[in-house]
Design a protein around this motif. Structure first.
Motif, PDB file in Angstrom:
ATOM      1  N   ILE A  82      -7.166  -8.487  -3.446  1.00 56.89           N
ATOM      2  CA  ILE A  82      -6.522  -7.467  -4.362  1.00 56.89           C
ATOM      3  C   ILE A  82      -5.610  -6.481  -3.660  1.00 56.89           C
ATOM      4  CG2 ILE A  82      -7.583  -5.456  -5.707  1.00 56.89           C
ATOM      5  CD1 ILE A  82     -10.322  -7.235  -6.076  1.00 56.89           C
ATOM      6  N   GLY A  83      -6.056  -5.848  -2.470  1.00 56.73           N
ATOM      7  CA  GLY A  83      -5.123  -4.933  -1.695  1.00 56.73           C
ATOM      8  C   GLY A  83      -3.661  -5.645  -1.408  1.00 56.73           C
ATOM      9  N   GLU A  84      -3.618  -6.936  -1.169  1.00 56.20           N
ATOM     10  CA  GLU A  84      -2.470  -7.669  -1.049  1.00 56.20           C
ATOM     11  C   GLU A  84      -1.353  -7.592  -2.319  1.00 56.20           C
ATOM     12  OE1 GLU A  84      -3.405 -11.093   0.799  1.00 56.20           O
ATOM     13  OE2 GLU A  84      -3.569 -10.462   2.942  1.00 56.20           O
ATOM     14  N   ALA A  89       2.839  -6.196  -6.092  1.00 54.42           N
ATOM     15  CA  ALA A  89       3.178  -5.664  -7.201  1.00 54.42           C
ATOM     16  C   ALA A  89       3.976  -4.296  -7.272  1.00 54.42           C
ATOM     17  CB  ALA A  89       2.230  -5.524  -8.209  1.00 54.42           C
ATOM     18  N   TRP A  90       3.611  -3.436  -6.449  1.00 54.87           N
ATOM     19  CA  TRP A  90       4.122  -2.172  -6.297  1.00 54.87           C
ATOM     20  C   TRP A  90       5.408  -2.251  -5.598  1.00 54.87           C
ATOM     21  CZ3 TRP A  90       4.003   2.848  -7.986  1.00 54.87           C
ATOM     22  CH2 TRP A  90       4.630   3.707  -7.141  1.00 54.87           C
ATOM     23  N   ASN A  91       5.873  -2.972  -4.410  1.00 55.21           N
ATOM     24  CA  ASN A  91       6.841  -2.954  -3.903  1.00 55.21           C
ATOM     25  C   ASN A  91       7.992  -3.847  -4.644  1.00 55.21           C
ATOM     26  OD1 ASN A  91       6.179  -1.646  -1.461  1.00 55.21           O
ATOM     27  ND2 ASN A  91       5.038  -3.485  -0.738  1.00 55.21           N
ATOM     28  N   ASN A  92       7.332  -4.895  -5.277  1.00 47.19           N
ATOM     29  CA  ASN A  92       8.428  -5.717  -6.216  1.00 47.19           C
ATOM     30  C   ASN A  92       8.874  -4.869  -7.359  1.00 47.19           C
ATOM     31  OD1 ASN A  92       8.030  -8.020  -4.503  1.00 47.19           O
ATOM     32  ND2 ASN A  92       6.072  -8.907  -5.796  1.00 47.19           N
ATOM     33  N   THR A 172       8.535   4.634 -11.586  1.00 44.71           N
ATOM     34  CA  THR A 172       7.052   5.047 -11.356  1.00 44.71           C
ATOM     35  C   THR A 172       6.331   4.473 -12.346  1.00 44.71           C
ATOM     36  OG1 THR A 172       7.853   7.073 -10.345  1.00 44.71           O
ATOM     37  CG2 THR A 172       5.552   6.913 -11.307  1.00 44.71           C
ATOM     38  N   LEU A 173       6.853   4.418 -13.616  1.00 41.60           N
ATOM     39  CA  LEU A 173       6.094   3.804 -14.925  1.00 41.60           C
ATOM     40  C   LEU A 173       6.096   2.346 -14.775  1.00 41.60           C
ATOM     41  CD1 LEU A 173       7.635   5.791 -17.972  1.00 41.60           C
ATOM     42  CD2 LEU A 173       5.237   5.947 -16.707  1.00 41.60           C
ATOM     43  N   ARG A 174       6.909   1.842 -14.269  1.00 42.48           N
ATOM     44  CA  ARG A 174       7.089   0.285 -13.984  1.00 42.48           C
ATOM     45  C   ARG A 174       6.177  -0.060 -12.970  1.00 42.48           C
ATOM     46  NH1 ARG A 174      12.086  -0.356 -13.724  1.00 42.48           N
ATOM     47  NH2 ARG A 174      12.347  -0.307 -11.497  1.00 42.48           N
ATOM     48  N   GLY A 175       6.135   0.840 -11.844  1.00 44.40           N
ATOM     49  CA  GLY A 175       5.182   0.252 -10.946  1.00 44.40           C
ATOM     50  C   GLY A 175       3.863   0.570 -11.086  1.00 44.40           C
ATOM     51  N   ALA A 183      -4.155  -5.350 -10.245  1.00 44.52           N
ATOM     52  CA  ALA A 183      -5.600  -5.080 -10.081  1.00 44.52           C
ATOM     53  C   ALA A 183      -6.616  -5.807 -11.065  1.00 44.52           C
ATOM     54  CB  ALA A 183      -5.827  -3.565 -10.123  1.00 44.52           C
ATOM     55  N   LEU A 184      -6.092  -5.672 -12.309  1.00 40.39           N
ATOM     56  CA  LEU A 184      -6.896  -6.438 -13.438  1.00 40.39           C
ATOM     57  C   LEU A 184      -7.151  -7.665 -13.230  1.00 40.39           C
ATOM     58  CD1 LEU A 184      -6.010  -4.180 -16.359  1.00 40.39           C
ATOM     59  CD2 LEU A 184      -7.995  -3.955 -15.147  1.00 40.39           C
ATOM     60  N   THR A 185      -5.921  -8.632 -13.075  1.00 44.24           N
ATOM     61  CA  THR A 185      -5.793  -9.912 -13.105  1.00 44.24           C
ATOM     62  C   THR A 185      -6.497 -10.672 -11.880  1.00 44.24           C
ATOM     63  OG1 THR A 185      -3.445  -9.953 -12.057  1.00 44.24           O
ATOM     64  CG2 THR A 185      -4.009 -10.091 -14.593  1.00 44.24           C
TER      65      THR A 185
END
Length: 363
Positions: A82-84, A89-92, A172-175, A183-185
């Motif tokens: 989950i952390g990875e 996701a945040w970096n992409n 920020t919104l996209r991130g 996190a959900l999936t």
């Protein structure tokens, strides 16, 4: 020796066993009855005059409605995965360098005040929210927990201050949306919202998210080395004697990080029939982000009303636990004053509305 004539018609022909008898040709179906005008119906033609259904004939059941398909696929992963996935996701999404935003997003998502077996339906609902509604939901989640534990939310405020931005930028919104989806999936809500107490303490979610978002150089510069959960579990069972623990006893971790050792000890106590609410917990760490994660974990793991988190150098300031308790008392007093003021304003507003209605009726 006399040969039998199996194909002849003479008297020597033996009886043919039933197994080898030829199956008689099927009886041809009767010709379709004529229509009301006397013309025969062609095969596949619907009768213009329907047959009367006997009164005892069963009415065919209506077809079952199709099961709605999930808009997203969900699978429960380990805390490390989950952390990875959150980090990727945040970096992409090019969210930026403010790590408190993705960590705060996961924390607010984990603190949503609902639980139960229908977590997948709730996950689908969350994924369907707009960016503005998702932003508002996270802001209200922090406010909800501030009413209950203002001291812990004050300690974790670094994870919520970004929600006060008037006009968040597009990145920020996209991130935030990308982190929410990751996190959900990957099954985060199976741990945090399953309704099973042992599932909440099964992983140290904040630890995995923070360590994966920080680079190796940043962790080395801070001297941040989170103890693996398996090692914490072994240490808790080797160093603690449940039979010697008494209600009211205090536990202090001066380098708690996000609270991995406390998590293992609380699990060990619950397995032994003890309630963490009967004990006092003090967690301290020099890193503000880790201390904020510890405050979130105290709420997730339900350590009770006597759990306190402080931020500072425990070697230079041994009074940090006492200061944390003093800060908690002050935070509760401020909360009570603000709630009393809000109730008074609400009462005044209600009285004004009633008076205006009375004036209108009199006029």
């Amino acid at each position: 020796m006399r040969l039998l004539d199996l194909l002849g018609d003479g008297e020597d022909k033996p009886a043919v066993p039933d197994t080898f008898r030829r199956t008689p040709a099927p009886t041809p179906a009767p010709a379709p009855s004529p229509d009301e005008d006397g013309a025969p119906l062609l095969p596949g033609t619907r009768r213009t005059v329907p047959r009367e259904r006997p009164y005892f004939a069963a009415t065919p059941a209506p077809p079952a409605p199709p099961t709605p398909a999930r808009r997203h696929r969900y699978a429960r992963r380990s805390g490390m995965t989950i952390g990875e996935r959150v980090c990727a996701a945040w970096n992409n999404a090019h969210g930026g360098s403010r790590l408190e935003i993705p960590v705060g997003t996961v924390a607010a998502l984990a603190l949503l005040p609902f639980e139960g077996p229908e977590v997948l339906k709730m996950a689908d609902w969350l994924m369907g929210l707009s960016d503005t509604d998702l932003w508002k939901l996270y802001e209200e989640t922090w406010a909800h927990h501030w009413i209950d534990r203002p001291d812990l939310i004050d300690r974790a405020s670094i994870l919520a201050t970004w929600l006060q931005d008037d006009k968040p930028d597009t990145n920020t919104l996209r991130g935030v949306r990308a982190v929410t989806k990751a996190a959900l999936t990957n099954g985060m809500m199976d741990y945090t919202h399953s309704g099973i107490p042992s599932m909440r303490t099964d992983i140290d979610l904040m630890s995995w998210v923070i360590t994966r978002l920080r680079s190796e150089g940043a962790r080395q510069g801070l001297g941040e080395y989170h103890t693996p959960p398996e090692v914490c579990d072994v240490m808790a069972r080797l160093t603690c004697d449940l039979s010697a623990m008494k209600p009211g006893q205090a536990f202090y971790d001066p380098a708690a990080g996000t609270g991995g050792m406390v998590r293992s000890l609380a699990n060990y106590m619950r397995d032994g029939g003890l309630n963490p609410h009967d004990f006092t917990w003090h967690l301290t760490d020099v890193d503000p982000l880790a201390a904020a994660g510890a405050a979130v974990n105290v709420l997730l793991w339900d350590l009770g009303p006597n759990a306190y988190v402080s931020c500072g150098d425990s070697l230079a300031d041994p009074e940090l636990p006492r200061k944390a308790m003093k800060h908690a008392a002050g935070a509760r007093a401020r909360r009570n004053d603000m709630v009393a003021t809000a109730r008074m304003l609400a009462a005044i507003g209600k009285a004004e509305r009633l008076m205006a209605r009375a004036v209108e009726e009199a006029a």
